[in-house]
Design an enzyme around this catalytic site. Sequence first.
Site, short mmCIF file in Angstrom:
data_model
loop_
_atom_site.label_atom_id
_atom_site.label_comp_id
_atom_site.label_asym_id
_atom_site.label_seq_id
_atom_site.Cartn_x
_atom_site.Cartn_y
_atom_site.Cartn_z
N GLU A 279 20.52 -27.76 -5.75
CA GLU A 279 20.82 -27.09 -7.02
C GLU A 279 19.49 -26.86 -7.74
OE1 GLU A 279 23.59 -25.79 -8.76
OE2 GLU A 279 22.01 -25.29 -10.19
N ASP A 326 27.88 -21.11 -1.62
CA ASP A 326 28.81 -20.72 -2.68
C ASP A 326 27.93 -20.11 -3.77
OD1 ASP A 326 31.27 -20.61 -4.03
OD2 ASP A 326 30.90 -22.51 -5.04
N CYS A 379 33.16 -16.43 -6.32
CA CYS A 379 34.39 -16.28 -7.12
C CYS A 379 34.31 -14.94 -7.84
CB CYS A 379 34.57 -17.44 -8.10
SG CYS A 379 33.19 -17.72 -9.20
C1 LIG Z 1 29.07 -20.89 -7.89
S1 LIG Z 1 28.08 -22.18 -8.45
C2 LIG Z 1 28.38 -23.44 -7.24
C3 LIG Z 1 29.66 -24.21 -7.41
C4 LIG Z 1 29.75 -25.39 -6.45
N1 LIG Z 1 29.55 -24.97 -5.10
C5 LIG Z 1 31.07 -26.11 -6.55
O1 LIG Z 1 31.96 -25.85 -5.75
O2 LIG Z 1 31.22 -26.96 -7.43
C6 LIG Z 1 26.47 -21.66 -7.98
C7 LIG Z 1 25.39 -22.66 -8.28
O3 LIG Z 1 24.19 -22.22 -7.65
C8 LIG Z 1 23.09 -22.56 -8.48
N2 LIG Z 1 21.94 -21.74 -8.06
C9 LIG Z 1 21.65 -20.47 -8.46
N3 LIG Z 1 20.52 -20.05 -7.87
C10 LIG Z 1 20.09 -21.05 -7.08
C11 LIG Z 1 18.95 -21.22 -6.23
N4 LIG Z 1 18.06 -20.24 -6.10
N5 LIG Z 1 18.81 -22.38 -5.57
C12 LIG Z 1 19.73 -23.38 -5.72
N6 LIG Z 1 20.83 -23.28 -6.51
C13 LIG Z 1 21.00 -22.14 -7.19
C14 LIG Z 1 23.62 -22.29 -9.87
O4 LIG Z 1 22.86 -22.96 -10.85
C15 LIG Z 1 25.05 -22.80 -9.77
O5 LIG Z 1 25.13 -24.14 -10.14
#
Ligand SMILES: C[S@@+](CC[C@H](N)C(=O)[O-])C[C@H]1O[C@@H](n2cnc3c(N)ncnc32)[C@H](O)[C@@H]1O
Length: 427
Positions: A279, A326, A379
Site C-alpha cells: 500500500e 485491486d 469497483c
Molecule cells: C481499491 S483500493 C484496495 C482495496 C483492498 N484491496 C481491499 O480489498 O480492501 C486501492 C488501494 O490501492 C492503493 N494504491 C494506489 N496506488 C498505489 C500504488 N502505486 N502502489 C500501492 N498502492 C496503491 C490506494 O491507496 C488504495 O488503498
Amino acid sequence: MVYKSPRKTAVAILTRVLSQRKSLKSLLTDEVLSSFNKSDRAFLIEVLYGTLRNLHLIDYLIEGFFKNKKGLSAFTINNLRTAVYQLLFMKIPEYAVTCEAVNVEKSFNGKPSVVNAILRNFIKNYSGKSLEEIFNSNLSLSVKYSHPEWLVKRWLKRFPLEEVESLLKANNEKAPFSIAVKPEERALVAEYLTEKGFKVEFSEIVPSGLKIQGQGYEIRQSLQQAPFFWIVQDEASQLVCFLLEAFEGARILDACASPGGKTLLTAALMKKGEIISVENNRVRFKILQENINRLRKFVPHVKIKPQLADIHQIEFKHSFDRIILDAPCSSTGVIRRNPDVRYRVNEEEIKRLSEIQKHMIEKVAQFLAKDGILLYSVCSTEPNEAEEVIESFLQKHDEFSSIKKLRTYPHTDGMDGFFMAKLLRIK
Ligand SMILES: C[S@@+](CC[C@H](N)C(=O)[O-])C[C@H]1O[C@@H](n2cnc3c(N)ncnc32)[C@H](O)[C@@H]1O
C-alpha cells in the site's frame, strides 16, 4: 466538525464533502458517530446519505426560491438542502424543520432570515405534494436520480433505457451491510449476531458472506469484541478472493491492499502461506496494519507482511503464485455505499485512472510465476478501467491467457459493481 446538534454536524460535513471534495466515509467516522445517541446518530446518517442521494433533485426543487443565490455561503445552501430533505423524504413537521434550520443558521452567523423566507416559500408551494407526484413529473434521469449527466449519458450508450433507470435506482438504495467470515464459522457467527438482536442472512454468492440488517455503526460495535474472524466486505469483493483460488502454502502478492479486505479473506481461505500486502498511501497503510493486527491471531499460519511502498517502484527477489491487483479506480460501482462519489468523479479522471491501471498491471505481471494466477479487479462500471485494461494487456502479452471475466452490478446482482478478470500465466 462535531457539534452537539446532529443537524449542524450534517451541514458541516456536507459542506466539506461538496466544497472540499472530501469523501463522506472519511468524515463520518465511527468516532464522530459515537458522540451522538442512537436516534441522533440515525438522524445524522439518514440526512447525510439521503441529501447526497437526492442532491440534484433537491437543487432542482429549490432553485426557484433563491433571490440571490450567489450571495449565500455554501454552508447556508447546504443547510437549506438538508432542510428540504427532511421535509420531503423524512416527513418531519414543517415548523420543526424551519425552526431548526434557522437555529443552525444563527449558530454560525449565517443568514437566518433568508433561510426562514426560502423555507416558508418552499413549504407554501410543496406542502401537500407527495414524493410520488414529484418523481412522476417530467424530470430528466440525471435530476430524478441525482447522477451527473455525463455518467447517465455514458450508461445510456451501453445499456437500454430501462436498465439504466434500474441501475440509477439501485444506486440510491441502501446497500446491505455485508461481512466476510471463515466459511466454516458462518453458522456460528450468524447465531452470535442473531443473539445480539440482528437479522442475518447467508450470502448465496459466497460461502463466507453474511448480510446483516441494521445500522453499520451498531453492527460494528456489536462485533468489536467478537471471538472470531470478521471483516466488513461486500459480496462482490469477497468473490474476488474465491476466484483467486489461493491454495495452502501459496505465496501471494496483494498489490493495492488497504484496508485489507482481500488480503485478510484470502488468508482465511488459504489457511497457510504468505501474503505480501503493498500500500502506498501512509494513512491507508496505517488502517491496513490495524486490520491485519486485529485479525492476525485468527490466521496464525499465514504470514501477512504489510509493506508501505509504491507498486510502480517495488522489486521482489521471488515470484508469486497468485497476485491480486485491486486497482485504484473511479468507484462508480460503489455509488450506493458512497453517494458522494458521483459528484467527485469525472471523465478525465476515468481516463487518467485507466492509464495508471494499465501501468500497474504491466508492473505486477512480471512478478507472477508460470501457472500462476493474476486477479485484476476494480469497483468500477466503466470499460476504460476494466475490459479495456485487460484487452490492451493481453494484446502485448501472449504469455498470459484470460480464464474468466466477470461483472457484477447492484441492480442485477444486488452486489457492488465490480469487474474481475482472472489471468493465467501460461509460459
Ligand atoms: C481499491 S483500493 C484496495 C482495496 C483492498 N484491496 C481491499 O480489498 O480492501 C486501492 C488501494 O490501492 C492503493 N494504491 C494506489 N496506488 C498505489 C500504488 N502505486 N502502489 C500501492 N498502492 C496503491 C490506494 O491507496 C488504495 O488503498
